[in-house]
Write an enzyme that holds these catalytic residues in place. Structure first.
Site, short mmCIF file in Angstrom:
data_model
loop_
_atom_site.label_atom_id
_atom_site.label_comp_id
_atom_site.label_asym_id
_atom_site.label_seq_id
_atom_site.Cartn_x
_atom_site.Cartn_y
_atom_site.Cartn_z
N ASP A 66 0.83 -1.21 0.00
CA ASP A 66 0.00 0.00 0.00
C ASP A 66 0.86 1.26 0.00
OD1 ASP A 66 0.99 -0.39 2.56
OD2 ASP A 66 -0.95 -0.82 3.45
N ASP A 135 -7.71 -2.59 14.22
CA ASP A 135 -9.09 -2.79 13.78
C ASP A 135 -9.22 -3.97 12.81
OD1 ASP A 135 -7.91 -1.81 11.48
OD2 ASP A 135 -9.19 -0.03 11.30
N HIS A 137 -7.38 -4.50 10.05
CA HIS A 137 -7.05 -4.27 8.64
C HIS A 137 -5.78 -5.01 8.24
CE1 HIS A 137 -4.67 -0.42 9.84
NE2 HIS A 137 -3.79 -1.33 9.49
N GLU A 142 -9.63 -1.36 5.48
CA GLU A 142 -10.28 -1.09 6.76
C GLU A 142 -11.58 -1.89 6.87
OE1 GLU A 142 -8.54 0.26 8.84
OE2 GLU A 142 -7.85 2.30 8.41
P1 PGA Z 1 2.26 -2.03 12.85
O1 PGA Z 1 1.14 -1.77 11.75
O2 PGA Z 1 3.07 -3.19 12.37
O3 PGA Z 1 3.05 -0.77 12.89
O4 PGA Z 1 1.54 -2.33 14.13
C1 PGA Z 1 0.44 -2.83 11.21
C2 PGA Z 1 -0.64 -2.35 10.29
O5 PGA Z 1 -1.25 -1.29 10.55
O6 PGA Z 1 -0.93 -3.04 9.30
#
Ligand code: PGA
Length: 259
Positions: A66, A135, A137, A142
């Site tokens: 992304d 959440d 995702h 999302e």
């Molecule tokens: P993080 O993010 O590894 O920094 O916890 C994961 C994500 O949001 O996909």
């Protein structure tokens, strides 16, 4: 789905690096990379293996999950730059084959389609690394994301903006829109490797592994994939009902199936 529970984040990084290294040794491998804090220890370990043990990425190509919409490529927090700073500038992969969605495209819909086409033309992703948001995702899909979605523009949940604000001067500087591989795109990868560490991810992991398959928790789409590995530490596993069974299954895994 295989659930592997390790004691802590360091042990998760070692096993993740073992799994990834097996793919990297293949000719013409296509890697699916992820940004975020979680994969950093694994990247560090792969960089070490490259420098000290000769692990070579010369034949690999890579696609990122992304990108923020509107950040120039050379912005410190663009994922184009982040993946280079954290990983690919420190190994021998050809920089021109480290691809990411074009967050500056005038037409994000077309850019999304072009990105999916590029992945397909590369022969598809062999192993896709995934983090998970609080959440649920994956990528930036999302809650509410279609389980068959393609690469497209999404609006970040305010909680994700809050979670990512630590990388920016303030939450107001976090872009609201992103271009992300869709859940349909992600699940075309031949092997999905989701990493999660820390108690903050425990609820999302429980919903992913033991909840219903639902757009409510986008990562639950892994339940529909024939080769998905959820590699987590004890803290992230703390809300799983069947944690003991996952340990038992891993302990009894035939040696020929181990990474
Ligand atoms: P993080 O993010 O590894 O920094 O916890 C994961 C994500 O949001 O996909």
């Amino acid at each position: 789905m295989e659930v592997i529970i390790k004691q802590d984040a360091a042990a998760v990084a070692q096993v993740a690096a073992d799994i990834f290294a097996d793919y990297i040794k293949q000719e013409n491998v296509v890697l699916g990379l992820a940004t975020g804090s979680t994969p950093l220890a694994m990247y560090q370990e792969l960089i070490r293996r490259h420098k000290e043990e000769g692990l070579s990425f010369a034949h690999a190509r890579a696609f990122l999950l992304d990108e923020y919409i509107g950040l120039p490529r050379d912005h410190e927090q663009s994922y184009y730059r982040t993946i280079r700073n954290e990983f690919t500038d420190h190994i021998d992969i050809d920089d021109s084959v480290v691809l990411s969605p074009d967050g500056l495209a005038e037409n994000p819909t077309e850019a999304g389609k072009a990105y999916d086409k590029a992945i397909a033309e590369a022969g598809g992703v062999d192993i896709q690394l995934l983090g998970i948001g609080t959440d649920g995702h994956i990528g930036f899909n999302e809650p509410g994301s279609s389980l068959v979605s393609r690469t497209r523009m999404k609006t970040l949940h305010p909680q994700t903006i809050k979670d990512n604000a630590r990388f920016f001067p303030s939450a107001a500087d976090v872009p609201i829109h992103v271009l992300t591989q869709g859940l349909g795109t992600i699940t075309e990868a031949r092997h999905l490797l989701l990493l999660a560490t820390g108690e903050g991810k425990a609820e999302a992991i429980a919903a992913t592994v033991e909840g219903p398959v639902a757009a409510f928790c986008p990562a639950s789409v892994l339940q529909l994939h024939p080769h998905a590995t959820v590699l987590i530490d004890e803290a992230a596993a703390s809300k799983l009902q069947f944690a003991e069974y996952y340990h038992y299954a891993y302990d009894h895994k035939p040696t020929w199936q181990r990474p």
